[in-house]
Design a protein around this motif. Structure first.
Motif, PDB file in Angstrom:
ATOM      1  N   GLU A  59       0.892  -1.224   0.064  1.00 13.95           N
ATOM      2  CA  GLU A  59       0.063   0.068   0.097  1.00 13.95           C
ATOM      3  C   GLU A  59       0.796   1.232   0.122  1.00 13.95           C
ATOM      4  N   THR A  60       0.553   2.413  -0.700  1.00 19.07           N
ATOM      5  CA  THR A  60       1.193   3.491  -0.817  1.00 19.07           C
ATOM      6  C   THR A  60       0.464   4.591  -0.298  1.00 19.07           C
ATOM      7  N   LYS A  61       0.933   5.637   0.321  1.00 20.28           N
ATOM      8  CA  LYS A  61       0.385   6.760   1.013  1.00 20.28           C
ATOM      9  C   LYS A  61       1.317   8.045   0.933  1.00 20.28           C
ATOM     10  N   LYS A  62       0.733   9.150   0.991  1.00 16.27           N
ATOM     11  CA  LYS A  62       1.360  10.556   0.659  1.00 16.27           C
ATOM     12  C   LYS A  62       1.432  11.134   1.970  1.00 16.27           C
ATOM     13  N   MET A  63       2.553  11.818   1.886  1.00 12.17           N
ATOM     14  CA  MET A  63       2.903  12.782   3.147  1.00 12.17           C
ATOM     15  C   MET A  63       3.564  13.800   2.721  1.00 12.17           C
TER      16      MET A  63
END
Length: 298
Positions: free
Chosen positions: A290-294
């Motif tokens: 899973e990939t998320k933005k920060m």
């Protein structure tokens, strides 16, 4: 008579218009923060017996946290269930923060009654503010309530378990956040928990938090400077990797490790040597990812 009917019709139309104006408008997530979905998080903590009396009972708490980093919340609701009747909810208390943010109403039990909560094995949080800004935004988790449970001796210590998960039920206990503009959206819920009671010989029981599924939380704090934490849940033992990319898709940092048992992993990233901007983190474990933005802001 006709004038009276006309007046009643006008009042009915006015009531319908007002009702329509006050009805919340639904969004899939915080409409002002499409990149980072708000969250409701339960953290299960074992509480050791400090009485000095040997007991096979296990005591634990479920701490409820909200993540709302871009929009204030004036109403919040959420329902939860457990599936083992040897687990009993003793009490629940809202935090001073929740008392201030939701000044009109706070509900922590099913049907406002701890006995009903234990009979149906359901508990909830409901908070409402009649005026004002409600729960202010924060880049960190905000502690809302704590639920205190005890575990009676289980028939099969070491193999028995209890699952805690979100659950909609009558009385409005659906996961929901509402902002001051009367827009509501569905916050993400953290992973399920499996609580196991392991009776040690002649000693206290212990409780382990074991996630049932792979999940990746939004990093916290976010935005951050210069350090942030990536948290993810692993339902089984195995290798894991966390890779951080810049907006060009270039790898700027990577972490790896081995989980020897199911559980929650925390990885801290210090971005002191990196420029402000948007970054992405990708968590991989087995065949899942899973990939998320920060956002790094200096």
């Amino acid at each position: 008579m006709e004038a009276c009917k006309e007046m009643k019709a006008k009042l009915l139309v006015m009531f319908i218009v007002l009702a329509m104006a006050s009805a919340p408008v639904m969004a899939q997530q915080d409409p002002n923060d499409a990149g980072n979905q708000d969250s409701i998080i339960l953290v299960i903590e074992h509480q050791p017996d400090v009485s000095g009396i040997v007991s096979v009972d296990s005591t634990f708490t479920a701490e409820l946290y909200f993540v709302n980093d871009m929009q204030n919340i004036v109403t919040a609701t959420g329902g939860y269930e457990w599936d083992n009747d040897n687990v009993m909810l003793d009490s629940a208390i809202v935090t001073p923060l929740a008392l201030t943010a939701f000044n009109m109403m706070r509900v922590v039990y099913y049907a406002n009654n701890v006995d009903s909560s234990n009979y149906y094995q359901l508990f909830q949080f409901g908070g409402f503010r009649i005026s004002g800004d409600g729960l202010a935004t924060s880049t960190s988790r905000q502690h809302i309530a704590t639920y205190h449970f005890h575990v009676n001796p289980w028939p099969n210590p070491g193999t028995d378990s209890c699952v805690i998960d979100s659950q909609e039920f009558t009385g409005g206990a659906i996961l929901k956040f509402v902002d001051p503009d009367n827009v509501w959206w569905l916050p993400a819920f953290g992973h399920k928990f499996v609580i196991k009671d392991v009776a040690e010989s002649g000693g206290l029981g212990t409780i382990d938090n074991l996630p049932l599924e792979f999940s990746v939380e939004q990093n916290y704090p976010n935005p951050f400077n210069p350090e942030t934490t990536v948290e993810f849940a692993l339902p089984s033992a195995g290798e894991w990797d966390v890779t951080i990319y810049n907006v060009l898709g270039q790898v700027v940092e990577s972490f790896d490790g081995v989980a020897h048992q199911p559980g929650v992993v925390h990885v801290k990233w210090n971005a002191m040597s990196h420029a402000s901007g948007v970054y992405f983190y990708r968590v991989e474990a087995g065949d899942q990812s899973e990939t998320k933005k920060m956002m790094l802001v200096k």
